[in-house]
Write a protein that holds these residues in place. Structure first.
Motif, short mmCIF file in Angstrom:
data_model
loop_
_atom_site.label_atom_id
_atom_site.label_comp_id
_atom_site.label_asym_id
_atom_site.label_seq_id
_atom_site.Cartn_x
_atom_site.Cartn_y
_atom_site.Cartn_z
N SER A 111 24.81 27.46 -21.76
CA SER A 111 23.70 27.32 -20.81
C SER A 111 23.09 25.92 -20.87
N ILE A 112 22.69 25.44 -19.71
CA ILE A 112 21.95 24.20 -19.62
C ILE A 112 20.53 24.54 -19.19
N ILE A 113 19.55 24.06 -19.96
CA ILE A 113 18.14 24.37 -19.73
C ILE A 113 17.49 23.19 -19.01
N LEU A 114 16.75 23.50 -17.96
CA LEU A 114 16.13 22.46 -17.15
C LEU A 114 14.65 22.79 -16.97
N LEU A 115 13.78 21.81 -17.24
CA LEU A 115 12.34 21.96 -17.05
C LEU A 115 11.94 21.21 -15.79
N TRP A 116 11.28 21.90 -14.87
CA TRP A 116 10.90 21.33 -13.57
C TRP A 116 9.39 21.42 -13.43
N ASP A 117 8.67 20.56 -14.15
CA ASP A 117 7.21 20.52 -14.10
C ASP A 117 6.76 19.39 -13.19
N HIS A 118 5.99 19.74 -12.14
CA HIS A 118 5.45 18.71 -11.25
C HIS A 118 4.16 19.23 -10.64
N GLN A 119 3.68 18.60 -9.56
CA GLN A 119 2.36 18.92 -9.03
C GLN A 119 2.38 20.10 -8.07
N GLU A 120 3.52 20.72 -7.90
CA GLU A 120 3.59 21.89 -7.04
C GLU A 120 4.12 23.08 -7.85
N GLU A 121 5.12 23.79 -7.36
CA GLU A 121 5.59 24.98 -8.06
C GLU A 121 6.54 24.59 -9.19
N SER A 122 6.08 24.77 -10.43
CA SER A 122 6.86 24.39 -11.61
C SER A 122 7.62 25.60 -12.13
N PHE A 123 8.73 25.33 -12.84
CA PHE A 123 9.52 26.41 -13.42
C PHE A 123 10.40 25.87 -14.53
N ILE A 124 10.99 26.79 -15.29
CA ILE A 124 12.05 26.48 -16.24
C ILE A 124 13.21 27.40 -15.93
N THR A 125 14.43 26.87 -16.06
CA THR A 125 15.59 27.67 -15.69
C THR A 125 16.74 27.42 -16.65
N ALA A 126 17.60 28.42 -16.78
CA ALA A 126 18.84 28.31 -17.56
C ALA A 126 20.00 28.56 -16.61
N LEU A 127 20.99 27.64 -16.62
CA LEU A 127 22.14 27.74 -15.72
C LEU A 127 23.43 27.75 -16.52
N ASP A 128 24.43 28.41 -15.98
CA ASP A 128 25.75 28.42 -16.60
C ASP A 128 26.35 27.02 -16.52
N LYS A 129 26.77 26.47 -17.66
CA LYS A 129 27.25 25.08 -17.68
C LYS A 129 28.54 24.89 -16.90
N LYS A 130 29.32 25.95 -16.70
CA LYS A 130 30.61 25.82 -16.01
C LYS A 130 30.53 26.06 -14.51
N THR A 131 29.50 26.80 -14.07
CA THR A 131 29.43 27.18 -12.66
C THR A 131 28.13 26.77 -11.97
N GLY A 132 27.07 26.54 -12.74
CA GLY A 132 25.77 26.23 -12.17
C GLY A 132 24.99 27.45 -11.74
N VAL A 133 25.53 28.64 -11.94
CA VAL A 133 24.83 29.87 -11.59
C VAL A 133 23.64 30.07 -12.52
N GLU A 134 22.47 30.42 -11.95
CA GLU A 134 21.26 30.62 -12.75
C GLU A 134 21.35 31.91 -13.56
N HIS A 135 21.12 31.79 -14.86
CA HIS A 135 20.97 32.99 -15.70
C HIS A 135 19.58 33.57 -15.54
N TRP A 136 18.60 32.69 -15.51
CA TRP A 136 17.21 33.11 -15.30
C TRP A 136 16.36 31.93 -14.86
N ARG A 137 15.22 32.25 -14.25
CA ARG A 137 14.23 31.25 -13.86
C ARG A 137 12.85 31.86 -14.09
N THR A 138 11.97 31.10 -14.75
CA THR A 138 10.62 31.57 -15.05
C THR A 138 9.60 30.57 -14.50
N ALA A 139 8.66 31.09 -13.70
CA ALA A 139 7.63 30.23 -13.13
C ALA A 139 6.67 29.74 -14.21
N ARG A 140 6.14 28.54 -14.02
CA ARG A 140 5.19 27.94 -14.94
C ARG A 140 3.98 27.42 -14.17
#
Length: 322
Positions: A208-237
């Motif tokens: 899994s590749i973990i990505l943090l997307w914190d900015h001035q609008e809708e923030s989230f953290i997500t985990a994606l499959d490293k081979k396909t890019g399919v999201e395992h999960w996404r959690t709003a922040r």
């Protein structure tokens, strides 16, 4: 006219000694596969560097890198991966308006009147030759960056199977080690506080590749499959902009993703994205990456105040504010 800046990548003898014997493929602890190194501590456990070097002494090679990038080079085997943003001479030559320029000058931010090529380069660690070069995207940035940063600030990450480059609003791109694009994901445009630019690096753990997307609008953290890019999960922040890279730690047989930010510090279950523990946040402009040692996670920040937390993972659960 904006000039194309040239950076330089130099490999000293210390880099050739980082892996012990030059031709022995490194383990993950012997290379430098991510931001802050194999243990995410800034330490190279297998290193044996020289105690003296200079611009001319103990330099194996030095090559010019086109454009501008402040991402850390990452190393695996005989590959050094470098990210850069190269002006291509196209774009809105008028640039930002007078009020935007005035704000940027006051706040230390700069914009681009050029379209940029966002580039991933694989360089041979032995002689500095370019093994492959890929343009991930070409576009003009919609916002500025801090004058001390770049539009290629997030460091790449690799595990010897994939190498993933995150260019923020330009997207996340994963290649195999020969430079074949496996997948790409566009998450939209970030709106960064004060136009200071984007810079949180991705984290790779297991598949899994973990990505943090914190900015001035809708923030989230997500985990994606490293081979396909399919999201395992996404959690709003509920967060404003942060530049802190997520840290994965293992404790009591469980992997956690620890994040630092202004509103809250949080740990997420690596498998599900559910909150494990959370507490009061750090200061504005949360930049430093958490670091862990001996069952304790340290989180800190120091803009307009200061905060330093030491979190005992054996006790941390739920709300740890008190």
């Amino acid at each position: 006219m904006q000039r194309v800046g040239l950076g330089f990548l130099a490999v000293f003898v210390l880099a050739t000694q980082l892996f012990g014997q030059e031709l022995v493929p490194p383990t993950s602890e012997a290379g430098w596969p991510q931001w802050r190194g194999p243990l995410a501590t800034g330490v190279a456990p297998a290193a044996n560097p020289p105690v003296e070097w200079s611009e001319t002494e103990q330099v194996r090679w030095k090559v010019a890198i086109p454009g501008h990038g402040s991402a850390s080079p990452v190393v695996w085997g005989d590959h050094v991966f470098v990210l850069t943003a190269i002006p291509d001479g196209e774009g809105d030559r008028g640039g930002p308006g007078i009020f935007a320029r005035l704000r940027n000058r006051i706040m230390g931010a700069v914009g681009s009147s050029d379209s940029l090529r966002f580039v991933v380069m694989a360089i041979d660690r032995r002689d500095g030759s370019v093994v492959w070069e890929r343009t991930a995207a070409t576009e003009q940035p919609h916002e500025g960056r801090h004058q001390t940063g770049s539009w290629a600030s997030a460091s790449a990450v690799t595990d010897g199977e994939v190498v993933c480059a995150f260019f923020g609003s330009r997207g996340l791109y994963c290649y195999d080690m020969d430079g074949r694009l496996l997948w790409e994901r566009d998450f939209g445009d970030m709106k960064i506080r004060m136009g200071f630019g984007e810079g949180a690096s991705p984290t790779l753990y297991g598949d899994s590749i973990i990505l943090l997307w914190d900015h001035q609008e809708e923030s989230f953290i997500t985990a994606l499959d490293k081979k396909t890019g399919v999201e395992h999960w996404r959690t709003a922040r509920e967060e404003i902009t942060s530049w802190s890279t997520p840290l994965v730690v293992e404790h009591a047989g469980r992997a956690q993703v620890v994040t630092s930010a202004t509103d809250r510090v949080r740990s997420y279950d690596f498998e599900t994205g559910q909150i494990v523990w959370q507490g009061e946040g750090v200061t504005l402009n949360a930049i430093p990456t958490p670091v862990a040692s001996d069952g304790v996670v340290y989180l800190m920040s120091g803009y307009r105040g200061n905060q330093l937390y030491a979190v005992d993972l054996s006790k941390a659960s739920g709300d740890i504010s008190n």
